[in-house]
Design an enzyme around this catalytic site. Sequence first.
Site, PDB file in Angstrom:
ATOM      1  N   LYS A   1       1.048  -1.004  -0.189  1.00 41.06           N
ATOM      2  CA  LYS A   1      -0.044  -0.391   0.533  1.00 41.06           C
ATOM      3  C   LYS A   1       0.830   1.360  -0.150  1.00 41.06           C
ATOM      4  CE  LYS A   1      -4.094  -2.378   2.117  1.00 41.06           C
ATOM      5  NZ  LYS A   1      -4.529  -2.471   3.051  1.00 41.06           N
TER       6      LYS A   1
ATOM      7  N   ASP B   1      -9.685   2.076   3.291  1.00 38.23           N
ATOM      8  CA  ASP B   1      -9.838   0.970   3.913  1.00 38.23           C
ATOM      9  C   ASP B   1     -10.624   2.070   5.274  1.00 38.23           C
ATOM     10  OD1 ASP B   1      -8.642  -1.335   2.829  1.00 38.23           O
ATOM     11  OD2 ASP B   1      -6.047  -0.503   3.482  1.00 38.23           O
TER      12      ASP B   1
END
Length: 283
Positions: A67, A103
């Site tokens: 990420k 997220d």
Amino acid sequence: MPEARYAVFGHPIAHSLSPRIHAAFARQAGIALQYTAIDAPPGQFPDILAAFATGGGRGGNVTMPLKEQAYALSATLTPRARAVGAVNTLTWRDGQWHGDNTDGAGLVRDLTGRHALDLRGRRALLVGAGGAARGVAAALLDAGVLELAVVNRTPARADALVDSLGQPGRAYSRYWDDLSNQGDFELIVNATSAARGTGAGAFTAPMTLVNSRTLAVDINYGEAAIPFLAWARAAGCLHVVDGLGMLVEQAAEAFELWHGVRPDTSPVYDELRAEQVRLVTAD
């Protein structure tokens, strides 16, 4: 013109439910979709992502441990991705990758919506400081937690995450070895990935972290969530939640970004949860 392709990138990635989730969303929306899982070791991720775009890739989800790399590879960033320094959703547009992070929104939507839990006023502990932790830290603060303590095996990473949040006094880092002196928390979120792909090793932390209303959340799901959830139940947490709902909700955010349609997450979540229950029962 190559066929539009979508994928999830990670290492390892064989466990990922994302292809099933996006296929289910596509059936709901009547969209023809090609979505696959692509294993991308960190050292090879830039080249793999470039080849994916050349072959018709138009969007990608990014999971551990890529990420922060995805953040660096993005030509532009949404405010929420820039705020956390991590990207889990990529969109190919005008010959460049554009990064977002869904997220945090996915976690909060799962906890406050599906589980009807109020996060406001909770003293919160975030375990971990990598890309996954970065994705949820700011969202927890926005959801109204009273304060957020971040602990990580590498203290410098916890310090860097706290600095990026820009809320001194409300968000702060603590040393792992000093956890027993931090009192108790109403929310404990595990954002580490140590158990994934390595078997279910034990999660250890002082049980004094827990009080009578503690909500324990692991952003992992399946086998990777077992160690932390077992600790949370043994410690007497009032609510224990894994990351399956977060996974589905963050995927819905990405699907809407790519296709302009907000899918109904409930039937997809219910199907995956029922399957997990069957697997546990079979064991």
